[in-house]
Design an enzyme around this catalytic site. Structure first.
Site, mmCIF file in Angstrom:
data_model
loop_
_atom_site.group_PDB
_atom_site.id
_atom_site.type_symbol
_atom_site.label_atom_id
_atom_site.label_comp_id
_atom_site.label_asym_id
_atom_site.label_seq_id
_atom_site.Cartn_x
_atom_site.Cartn_y
_atom_site.Cartn_z
ATOM 1 N N ASN A 1 64.813 28.601 31.560
ATOM 2 C CA ASN A 1 63.588 27.919 30.827
ATOM 3 C C ASN A 1 62.399 27.864 31.510
ATOM 4 O OD1 ASN A 1 62.686 24.533 29.616
ATOM 5 N ND2 ASN A 1 61.929 26.420 28.965
ATOM 6 N N GLY A 2 61.444 28.400 31.354
ATOM 7 C CA GLY A 2 60.296 28.596 32.132
ATOM 8 C C GLY A 2 59.643 30.134 32.047
ATOM 9 N N CYS B 1 62.251 27.142 26.467
ATOM 10 C CA CYS B 1 63.469 27.684 25.813
ATOM 11 C C CYS B 1 64.407 26.376 25.938
ATOM 12 C CB CYS B 1 64.202 28.719 26.485
ATOM 13 S SG CYS B 1 63.214 30.262 26.544
ATOM 14 N N GLY C 1 63.497 26.836 20.995
ATOM 15 C CA GLY C 1 63.598 28.157 20.649
ATOM 16 C C GLY C 1 64.028 28.699 19.515
ATOM 17 N N TYR D 1 54.645 17.530 22.737
ATOM 18 C CA TYR D 1 55.071 18.481 21.610
ATOM 19 C C TYR D 1 56.311 18.913 21.765
ATOM 20 C CZ TYR D 1 55.625 22.660 18.744
ATOM 21 O OH TYR D 1 56.227 23.642 18.022
HETATM 22 O O1 LIG Z 1 47.041 24.404 16.219
HETATM 23 P P1 LIG Z 1 48.257 24.890 16.050
HETATM 24 O O2 LIG Z 1 48.370 26.485 16.782
HETATM 25 O O3 LIG Z 1 48.720 25.248 14.659
HETATM 26 O O4 LIG Z 1 49.310 24.477 16.875
HETATM 27 C C1 LIG Z 1 49.403 22.880 16.749
HETATM 28 C C2 LIG Z 1 50.569 22.451 15.617
HETATM 29 O O5 LIG Z 1 51.824 22.987 15.893
HETATM 30 C C3 LIG Z 1 52.997 22.199 16.334
HETATM 31 O O6 LIG Z 1 53.621 21.872 14.900
HETATM 32 P P2 LIG Z 1 55.008 22.609 14.541
HETATM 33 O O7 LIG Z 1 55.052 23.150 13.135
HETATM 34 O O8 LIG Z 1 55.098 23.854 15.419
HETATM 35 O O9 LIG Z 1 56.189 21.641 14.808
HETATM 36 P P3 LIG Z 1 56.445 19.989 14.226
HETATM 37 O O10 LIG Z 1 56.902 20.293 13.081
HETATM 38 O O11 LIG Z 1 57.315 19.724 15.438
HETATM 39 O O12 LIG Z 1 55.185 19.306 14.230
HETATM 40 C C4 LIG Z 1 52.106 21.144 16.589
HETATM 41 O O13 LIG Z 1 52.923 20.020 16.421
HETATM 42 C C5 LIG Z 1 50.779 21.118 15.755
HETATM 43 O O14 LIG Z 1 51.231 20.720 14.258
HETATM 44 N N1 LIG Z 2 59.897 29.692 26.938
HETATM 45 C C1 LIG Z 2 60.908 30.112 27.994
HETATM 46 O O1 LIG Z 2 61.398 29.303 28.796
HETATM 47 C C2 LIG Z 2 60.953 31.631 28.036
HETATM 48 C C3 LIG Z 2 62.033 31.824 29.072
HETATM 49 C C4 LIG Z 2 61.725 33.528 29.403
HETATM 50 N N2 LIG Z 2 60.513 33.647 30.248
HETATM 51 C C5 LIG Z 2 61.887 34.359 28.424
HETATM 52 O O2 LIG Z 2 60.703 35.063 27.929
HETATM 53 O O3 LIG Z 2 62.765 34.644 27.827
HETATM 54 MG MG LIG Z 3 53.254 19.868 14.103
#
Ligand SMILES: O=P(O)(O)OC[C@H]1O[C@H](OP(=O)(O)OP(=O)(O)O)[C@H](O)[C@@H]1O
Ligand SMILES: NC(=O)CC[C@H](N)C(=O)O
Ligand SMILES: [Mg+2]
Length: 509
Positions: A102-103, A2, A28, A259
């Site tokens: 976050n976590g 988050c 998030g 990422y």
């Molecule tokens: O194999 P998958 O389950 O599809 O996950 C991986 C993909 O998801 C993310 O992109 P996303 O669209 O979330 O964000 P971005 O626009 O920052 O690349 C990441 O950059 C990959 O492209």
């Molecule tokens: N991704 C997160 O940091 C999640 C925070 C918390 N565990 C929730 O589920 O809301």
């Molecule tokens: Mg992507």
């Protein structure tokens, strides 16, 4: 992961928190919330959706005060559709406390039982963050001198949280009448950085998940909060810091660099952008050994996150780099959306091909990672439909084969495309003519060679090594069974949650 923010300023902070959350939106997309403090009174507004959808002018007006915290949620515990789990969370004893986390805690169940049996506290949701807040509240009660809380007691309470809680937590807290507290778990798995802004009325402090929030809000970065460390800014704008963990170890999550984080952020002293360039260089070396490089006409990134790596890979291989996919700027990040059907549909809505870049060409597509394979499956098909003769694929991260239990929602091995498959089988599964993954050592080198501080990483989703040392195969089986039994993200349930949503949208603490 988050996004969290905390601020102690000399003027009202509502707009600043809103702007900061907008900048952390990529961490998030499911819910957002702000709590401000005015003297001993909290004001809070939180709800489902993106920051811009949650806050209306009337809500902003109802958030007075010069100190506050904000949160954008990507759920890892409970449900994406239970808006009672939106943050910040609030308790009213032994002090008024609001918290953003976050976590993900890995001993939530045990803590929940202790809460009820020993601490006599009621937990009202399935959120681990509510448990964390109550552990902190209990420890503050134990450390306070009657009604009085001093800095020592606050830091002792954080030490108590470290003793009881396992897992990943970067946290911002306001204690009514006292100040802003922020701390990071003893492994520093999730990021947390703070900075200052000098004004004629005094120094202002901002704590955030990523440095990009400080840059945009006009604060200068001071430093990262260290693993296990707590910082406390009292209402007189005095900063206090203390190491509260017995044996802190720098082990940040390497997936932040791959990422999660924005490339313009610096995490634990390392530029995320720079690490992605290095990932591209190392990946190019492996591509040279495994693909017919001479036959590749063009390198194409999969927007957004893979761009720096793809650009550097193309440069290293001496192959033209072209933008073959155009991204719809109004669609959010796909990977962190709840529900596989939504994610799948979103890839098509989000990305479209520029046909000229594919027609009659042998293309190498580069992504930062392949997790469920949602993106890569669709993208390879789209490249072929646009006329590509050959479609090769390279991933700047190694195969994701293990669940993440520290704040990224990938808890079941079954949903990961690489689980139980060889690279050749994965290539077939996504329909590529060849597939190359980064080696784990090269990934770690990409970050480590830029840092003199990071001794180890949480790279558990790649190597199955869990830095907190408490993750047993039985625990993984349990969370997997729980997830498979209750399809939390895939049931796109509106009815009951809508009611909850309406209640929460008018919540004022
Ligand atoms: O194999 P998958 O389950 O599809 O996950 C991986 C993909 O998801 C993310 O992109 P996303 O669209 O979330 O964000 P971005 O626009 O920052 O690349 C990441 O950059 C990959 O492209
Ligand atoms: N991704 C997160 O940091 C999640 C925070 C918390 N565990 C929730 O589920 O809301
Ligand atoms: Mg992507």
């Amino acid at each position: 992961m988050c996004g969290i923010l905390g601020v102690v300023a000399t003027t009202p902070v509502n707009q600043l928190l809103y702007d900061g959350l907008m900048v952390l939106q990529h961490r998030g997309q499911d819910a957002a919330g702000i709590a401000t403090a005015e003297g001993n009174t909290f004001h809070m507004h939180k709800g489902p959706g993106l920051v811009r959808d949650v806050f209306r002018t009337r809500n902003m007006r109802a958030l007075p005060g010069n100190i506050g915290i904000g949160h954008v949620r990507y759920p890892t515990a409970g449900s994406a559709y239970n808006f009672a789990e939106a943050q910040p969370f609030y308790v009213n004893s032994p002090f008024g406390i609001v918290l953003g986390h976050n976590g993900n805690l890995t001993n939530t169940q045990q803590l929940q039982e202790e809460m009820f049996r020993l601490d006599r506290r009621h937990i009202n949701t399935n959120s681990d963050s509510e448990v964390l807040l109550n552990v902190l509240a209990h420890e503050l009660q134990a450390c306070a001198h009657g009604f009085d809380l001093d800095v020592d007691s606050i830091f002792q309470a954080v030490a108590g949280v470290h003793r009881r809680c396992r897992g990943a937590y970067a946290v911002v807290v306001i204690i009514a009448g006292y100040g802003l507290l922020a701390f990071r778990d003893p492994h520093g798995i999730r990021p947390l950085v703070y900075g200052t802004n000098e004004t004629p009325e005094g120094t202002e402090y901002l704590v955030a998940s990523e440095s990009v929030a400080l840059d945009t809000l006009g604060f200068s970065v001071v430093r990262d909060v260290e693993p296990g460390e707590a910082i406390f800014i009292d209402f007189n704008h005095q900063l206090h810091t203390r190491q509260c963990a017995q044996q802190p170890v720098y082990s940040p999550c390497i997936f932040e660099y791959v990422y999660l984080a924005r490339p313009d952020s610096v995490i634990d002293g390392v530029s995320v952008y720079e690490t992605r360039l290095r990932m591209g260089q190392h990946l190019a070396d492996k591509v040279k050994l495994n693909l017919p490089v001479d036959e590749i006409d063009v390198v194409i990134p999969i927007p957004d996150s893979s761009r720096p790596s793809a650009m550097e890979l193309a440069q290293t291989l001496g192959i033209p780099y072209r933008e073959g996919f155009v991204k719809n700027r109004y669609i959010g990040r796909t990977f962190i959306m709840p529900g596989q059907s939504t994610r799948k549909k979103s890839v098509r809505q989000k990305l479209n091909t520029v046909r000229e870049e594919f027609r009659g060409k042998r293309v190498l597509l580069v992504d930062d990672s392949i997790v469920r394979g949602t993106t890569s499956r669709e993208i390879v098909e789209m490249a072929r439909a646009a006329g590509a003769l050959k479609v090769y694929f390279a991933s700047a991260a190694p195969p994701v084969r293990f669940p993440n239990v520290y704040g990224i929602d990938m808890p079941t091995r079954g949903e990961l495309i690489a689980t139980g498959r060889s690279d050749e089988e994965i290539a077939r599964e996504i329909g590529a003519d060849g597939l190359v993954y980064q080696d784990i050592d090269s990934l770690k080198t990409s970050v480590r060679e830029l840092s003199d501080r990071i001794s180890s990483f949480d790279a558990s989703c790649f190597d199955g090594c869990y830095v907190t040392g408490d993750i047993s195969p039985e625990y993984l089986d349990e969370i997997e069974a729980a997830r498979n039994g209750t399809p939390k993200k895939d049931s796109e349930d509106g009815g009951a949650s809508q009611q909850m949503h309406l209640n929460l949208m008018s919540e004022q603490a």
